[in-house]
Design a protein around this motif. Structure first.
Motif, PDB file in Angstrom:
ATOM      1  N   ALA A 187       0.829  -1.209   0.000  1.00  0.00           N
ATOM      2  CA  ALA A 187       0.000   0.000   0.000  1.00  0.00           C
ATOM      3  C   ALA A 187       0.861   1.256   0.000  1.00  0.00           C
ATOM      4  O   ALA A 187       0.570   2.235  -0.718  1.00  0.00           O
ATOM      5  CB  ALA A 187      -0.936  -0.013   1.207  1.00  0.00           C
ATOM      6  N   ARG A 188       1.924   1.249   0.812  1.00  0.00           N
ATOM      7  CA  ARG A 188       2.825   2.411   0.819  1.00  0.00           C
ATOM      8  C   ARG A 188       3.473   2.610  -0.550  1.00  0.00           C
ATOM      9  O   ARG A 188       3.593   3.746  -1.031  1.00  0.00           O
ATOM     10  CB  ARG A 188       3.902   2.226   1.892  1.00  0.00           C
ATOM     11  CG  ARG A 188       3.407   2.371   3.322  1.00  0.00           C
ATOM     12  CD  ARG A 188       4.560   2.461   4.309  1.00  0.00           C
ATOM     13  NE  ARG A 188       5.347   1.244   4.335  1.00  0.00           N
ATOM     14  CZ  ARG A 188       5.112   0.205   5.142  1.00  0.00           C
ATOM     15  NH1 ARG A 188       4.089   0.251   5.983  1.00  0.00           N
ATOM     16  NH2 ARG A 188       5.889  -0.859   5.122  1.00  0.00           N
ATOM     17  N   ALA A 189       3.880   1.529  -1.182  1.00  0.00           N
ATOM     18  CA  ALA A 189       4.502   1.639  -2.501  1.00  0.00           C
ATOM     19  C   ALA A 189       3.504   2.154  -3.535  1.00  0.00           C
ATOM     20  O   ALA A 189       3.858   2.966  -4.405  1.00  0.00           O
ATOM     21  CB  ALA A 189       5.058   0.275  -2.926  1.00  0.00           C
ATOM     22  N   PHE A 190       2.261   1.704  -3.452  1.00  0.00           N
ATOM     23  CA  PHE A 190       1.204   2.185  -4.352  1.00  0.00           C
ATOM     24  C   PHE A 190       1.001   3.691  -4.200  1.00  0.00           C
ATOM     25  O   PHE A 190       0.941   4.431  -5.199  1.00  0.00           O
ATOM     26  CB  PHE A 190      -0.088   1.425  -4.047  1.00  0.00           C
ATOM     27  CG  PHE A 190      -1.328   2.030  -4.618  1.00  0.00           C
ATOM     28  CD1 PHE A 190      -1.561   2.035  -5.985  1.00  0.00           C
ATOM     29  CD2 PHE A 190      -2.290   2.593  -3.788  1.00  0.00           C
ATOM     30  CE1 PHE A 190      -2.720   2.589  -6.517  1.00  0.00           C
ATOM     31  CE2 PHE A 190      -3.449   3.142  -4.295  1.00  0.00           C
ATOM     32  CZ  PHE A 190      -3.660   3.150  -5.672  1.00  0.00           C
ATOM     33  N   GLU A 191       0.922   4.160  -2.971  1.00  0.00           N
ATOM     34  CA  GLU A 191       0.724   5.595  -2.747  1.00  0.00           C
ATOM     35  C   GLU A 191       1.960   6.392  -3.163  1.00  0.00           C
ATOM     36  O   GLU A 191       1.834   7.501  -3.716  1.00  0.00           O
ATOM     37  CB  GLU A 191       0.381   5.842  -1.286  1.00  0.00           C
ATOM     38  CG  GLU A 191      -0.998   5.306  -0.904  1.00  0.00           C
ATOM     39  CD  GLU A 191      -1.284   5.417   0.579  1.00  0.00           C
ATOM     40  OE1 GLU A 191      -2.373   5.915   0.922  1.00  0.00           O
ATOM     41  OE2 GLU A 191      -0.436   5.000   1.392  1.00  0.00           O
ATOM     42  N   ALA A 192       3.135   5.847  -2.930  1.00  0.00           N
ATOM     43  CA  ALA A 192       4.358   6.535  -3.364  1.00  0.00           C
ATOM     44  C   ALA A 192       4.405   6.665  -4.878  1.00  0.00           C
ATOM     45  O   ALA A 192       5.000   7.614  -5.406  1.00  0.00           O
ATOM     46  CB  ALA A 192       5.587   5.778  -2.858  1.00  0.00           C
ATOM     47  N   GLY A 193       3.749   5.734  -5.596  1.00  0.00           N
ATOM     48  CA  GLY A 193       3.700   5.796  -7.047  1.00  0.00           C
ATOM     49  C   GLY A 193       2.605   6.687  -7.585  1.00  0.00           C
ATOM     50  O   GLY A 193       2.423   6.783  -8.811  1.00  0.00           O
ATOM     51  N   GLY A 194       1.853   7.328  -6.699  1.00  0.00           N
ATOM     52  CA  GLY A 194       0.816   8.256  -7.141  1.00  0.00           C
ATOM     53  C   GLY A 194      -0.604   7.749  -6.982  1.00  0.00           C
ATOM     54  O   GLY A 194      -1.557   8.459  -7.334  1.00  0.00           O
ATOM     55  N   GLY A 195      -0.785   6.548  -6.459  1.00  0.00           N
ATOM     56  CA  GLY A 195      -2.124   6.015  -6.279  1.00  0.00           C
ATOM     57  C   GLY A 195      -2.832   6.652  -5.091  1.00  0.00           C
ATOM     58  O   GLY A 195      -2.207   7.138  -4.151  1.00  0.00           O
ATOM     59  N   ARG A 196      -4.168   6.645  -5.138  1.00  0.00           N
ATOM     60  CA  ARG A 196      -4.996   7.184  -4.061  1.00  0.00           C
ATOM     61  C   ARG A 196      -5.743   6.036  -3.383  1.00  0.00           C
ATOM     62  O   ARG A 196      -6.388   5.246  -4.052  1.00  0.00           O
ATOM     63  CB  ARG A 196      -5.987   8.208  -4.597  1.00  0.00           C
ATOM     64  CG  ARG A 196      -5.335   9.524  -5.036  1.00  0.00           C
ATOM     65  CD  ARG A 196      -6.377  10.459  -5.610  1.00  0.00           C
ATOM     66  NE  ARG A 196      -6.766  10.088  -6.962  1.00  0.00           N
ATOM     67  CZ  ARG A 196      -7.933  10.438  -7.527  1.00  0.00           C
ATOM     68  NH1 ARG A 196      -8.836  11.117  -6.831  1.00  0.00           N
ATOM     69  NH2 ARG A 196      -8.200  10.081  -8.762  1.00  0.00           N
ATOM     70  N   LEU A 197      -5.654   5.993  -2.059  1.00  0.00           N
ATOM     71  CA  LEU A 197      -6.226   4.890  -1.289  1.00  0.00           C
ATOM     72  C   LEU A 197      -7.147   5.465  -0.223  1.00  0.00           C
ATOM     73  O   LEU A 197      -6.735   6.312   0.575  1.00  0.00           O
ATOM     74  CB  LEU A 197      -5.100   4.066  -0.665  1.00  0.00           C
ATOM     75  CG  LEU A 197      -5.413   2.655  -0.180  1.00  0.00           C
ATOM     76  CD1 LEU A 197      -4.128   1.895   0.081  1.00  0.00           C
ATOM     77  CD2 LEU A 197      -6.285   2.625   1.068  1.00  0.00           C
ATOM     78  N   TYR A 198      -8.391   4.990  -0.207  1.00  0.00           N
ATOM     79  CA  TYR A 198      -9.375   5.424   0.777  1.00  0.00           C
ATOM     80  C   TYR A 198      -9.816   4.234   1.606  1.00  0.00           C
ATOM     81  O   TYR A 198     -10.214   3.197   1.070  1.00  0.00           O
ATOM     82  CB  TYR A 198     -10.596   6.046   0.081  1.00  0.00           C
ATOM     83  CG  TYR A 198     -10.278   7.278  -0.737  1.00  0.00           C
ATOM     84  CD1 TYR A 198     -10.214   8.526  -0.132  1.00  0.00           C
ATOM     85  CD2 TYR A 198     -10.021   7.173  -2.100  1.00  0.00           C
ATOM     86  CE1 TYR A 198      -9.918   9.662  -0.879  1.00  0.00           C
ATOM     87  CE2 TYR A 198      -9.731   8.296  -2.852  1.00  0.00           C
ATOM     88  CZ  TYR A 198      -9.671   9.538  -2.245  1.00  0.00           C
ATOM     89  OH  TYR A 198      -9.375  10.654  -2.988  1.00  0.00           O
ATOM     90  N   GLU A 199      -9.746   4.385   2.930  1.00  0.00           N
ATOM     91  CA  GLU A 199     -10.225   3.355   3.839  1.00  0.00           C
ATOM     92  C   GLU A 199     -11.612   3.740   4.351  1.00  0.00           C
ATOM     93  O   GLU A 199     -12.123   4.833   4.079  1.00  0.00           O
ATOM     94  CB  GLU A 199      -9.244   3.167   4.991  1.00  0.00           C
ATOM     95  CG  GLU A 199      -7.894   2.619   4.551  1.00  0.00           C
ATOM     96  CD  GLU A 199      -6.928   2.391   5.697  1.00  0.00           C
ATOM     97  OE1 GLU A 199      -6.161   1.419   5.631  1.00  0.00           O
ATOM     98  OE2 GLU A 199      -6.958   3.181   6.663  1.00  0.00           O
ATOM     99  N   ALA A 200     -12.238   2.837   5.120  1.00  0.00           N
ATOM    100  CA  ALA A 200     -13.585   3.068   5.661  1.00  0.00           C
ATOM    101  C   ALA A 200     -14.549   3.520   4.569  1.00  0.00           C
ATOM    102  O   ALA A 200     -15.409   4.371   4.786  1.00  0.00           O
ATOM    103  CB  ALA A 200     -13.543   4.092   6.795  1.00  0.00           C
ATOM    104  N   SER A 201     -14.426   2.908   3.392  1.00  0.00           N
ATOM    105  CA  SER A 201     -15.219   3.308   2.227  1.00  0.00           C
ATOM    106  C   SER A 201     -15.843   2.084   1.562  1.00  0.00           C
ATOM    107  O   SER A 201     -15.492   1.725   0.425  1.00  0.00           O
ATOM    108  CB  SER A 201     -14.340   4.073   1.228  1.00  0.00           C
ATOM    109  OG  SER A 201     -13.790   5.237   1.804  1.00  0.00           O
TER     110      SER A 201
END
Length: 438
Positions: A201-215
């Motif tokens: 997940a950290r690598a995904f966000e570092a690559g520009g991805g957007r992650l939403y929890e509780a959704s």
């Protein structure tokens, strides 16, 4: 579309597992609010969704990843942590059912899931206690013959890393007199699955991805102009494609997928830390172990000198009344010296089972893609199928289609009778295990 700005509930807490207790710190991620746009929306931040997400941002796609609870909250963060290569049905069965071409295609990918895990751990520096080696333990000569046939089939396809182990060699892997031998998979292994999820997940966000929890996703609808709208209680994502990777936790978002999978829970306990030298004596090589029974047990060492032991299944999902009491006899039958050891953690996780025991991957429409039903082999298979989803979205569909063209069959008896009928079948095979004829 406008949404009320009422307070949203916090993400559901992780199961009370040893993994959650030893997880690396993770940032607080917001829930989705309002509308947003992406090339690809992914439902589910478990193994499959994270695998696809990381590959897609690496290919230059704009990706939004929606998680109902927290990263790795479901089976991806609760499993035995074992890297078991292959599928829940062997290559000979795949050939008999689907033909030589299907066997050849799936054989070519049979070890890729574990390779993806190792590659990502190395590339992104993910701290998740990876240890090489997985031992398949046989109770009977018949099971040994099955392992020998498995090894020969894999070697026929150029797949290596397997060695047979006779009775005298079992003690290198597990100090138990239950087994007549087994097979070591040097390309198997074990790790901390929740920490791996958090690292991806950290690598995904570092690559520009957007992650939403509780959704949690409550609706997926194709758009008249093309693409799809994915709706949560407080927001929407409009995307060209949605990848649905909710597995056993999808909760009727796409009813068309419900009839071909059944939720099944498996339970895990973890002992208190053992006295110095005990865990090394019980499992000298630090390889993980799974046995060859139909309803199998699986276990391994942890870095803090415990034994993590899993086994048993509950068709339809749900937990036994007392997980520790349910698993203690199984633990004691393998390690009599641990019969009275305190069990400090006990939890359950649910996976999706298909009737064929082959993963179900495909498209419901040009904009709605899915993968689920890894049938107990999810740790490695999900990594592969997430990659195949990403390849397919990117226009490379040969490998995706090799899985997608395999037929998915509904469970007999429908939703009402699928659980009792499957339990009856499991009872039959468990009876064969107890009689030593499996």
């Amino acid at each position: 579309m406008r949404f009320p700005m009422r307070p949203l509930p916090p993400p559901a807490p992780h199961a009370p597992s040893w993994y959650a207790a030893t997880a690396t710190l993770a940032p607080e991620r917001p829930a989705l609010r309002g509308g947003t746009r992406a090339d690809v929306c992914i439902v589910g931040a478990g193994f499959t969704g994270l695998s696809a997400a990381l590959d897609l941002v690496g290919k230059g796609h704009e990706v939004v990843l929606l998680e109902a609870a927290q990263v790795g909250w479901g089976a991806s963060g609760r499993n035995g942590g074992q890297l078991v290569n292959g599928y829940s049905r062997d290559l000979d069965t795949i050939r008999a059912r689907y033909g030589v071409d299907a066997e050849r295609a799936l054989a070519g990918m049979a070890q890729e899931g574990a390779a993806i895990i190792r590659e990502r751990i190395a590339r992104h520096g993910i701290p998740c206690d990876l240890v090489d080696g997985g031992f398949h333990a046989a109770f009977t000569p018949r099971q040994m013959k099955g392992l020998e046939a498995f090894k020969k089939t894999w070697e026929r396809h150029g797949l290596g890393g397997l060695d047979m182990v006779d009775r005298a060699g079992v003690g290198q892997y597990v100090a138990s007199d239950r087994y007549v031998g087994g097979m070591i998979d040097h390309l198997g292994g074990h790790f901390h699955p929740l920490n791996y999820c958090l690292g991806v997940a950290r690598a995904f966000e570092a690559g520009g991805g957007r992650l939403y929890e509780a959704s949690p996703v409550i609706d997926i609808s194709p758009l008249a102009a093309g693409g799809v709208e994915v709706r949560t209680s407080a927001g929407t994502v409009r995307a060209d494609i949605v990848l649905v990777c909710g597995n056993a936790y999808l909760k009727n978002v796409l009813p068309a997928l419900e009839g071909v999978v059944m939720p099944v829970s498996s339970q895990v306990v973890v002992t208190a830390p053992l006295t110095p030298g005990t865990v090394e004596a019980l499992m000298p090589a630090n390889a993980c172990v799974e046995d060859c029974n139909y309803v199998l047990d699986y276990y391994r060492r942890t870095p803090d000198d415990r034994i993590l032991y899993g086994g048993g299944i509950h068709y339809g999902g749900g937990d036994p009344d007392d997980i520790a009491a349910d698993l203690r006899p199984r633990l004691a039958s393998t390690f009599p010296s641990l019969a009275e050891v305190p069990l400090e953690y006990a939890w359950s996780g649910t996976f999706a089972l298909t009737l064929t025991r082959i993963p179900h991957i495909g498209r419901l429409s040009p904009s709605i893609w899915f993968s689920h039903g890894d049938s107990g082999h999810g740790v490695t298979t999900t990594q592969l199928l997430g990659r195949l989803l990403a390849e397919g979205v990117h226009g490379q569909r040969d490998r995706f289609d090799a899985f997608a063209r395999l037929p998915a069959l509904p469970f007999p008896g429908g939703r009402t009778f699928r659980v009792p009928l499957t339990r009856l079948g499991a009872w039959y095979y468990s009876w064969r295990d107890r009689l030593g004829i499996s």
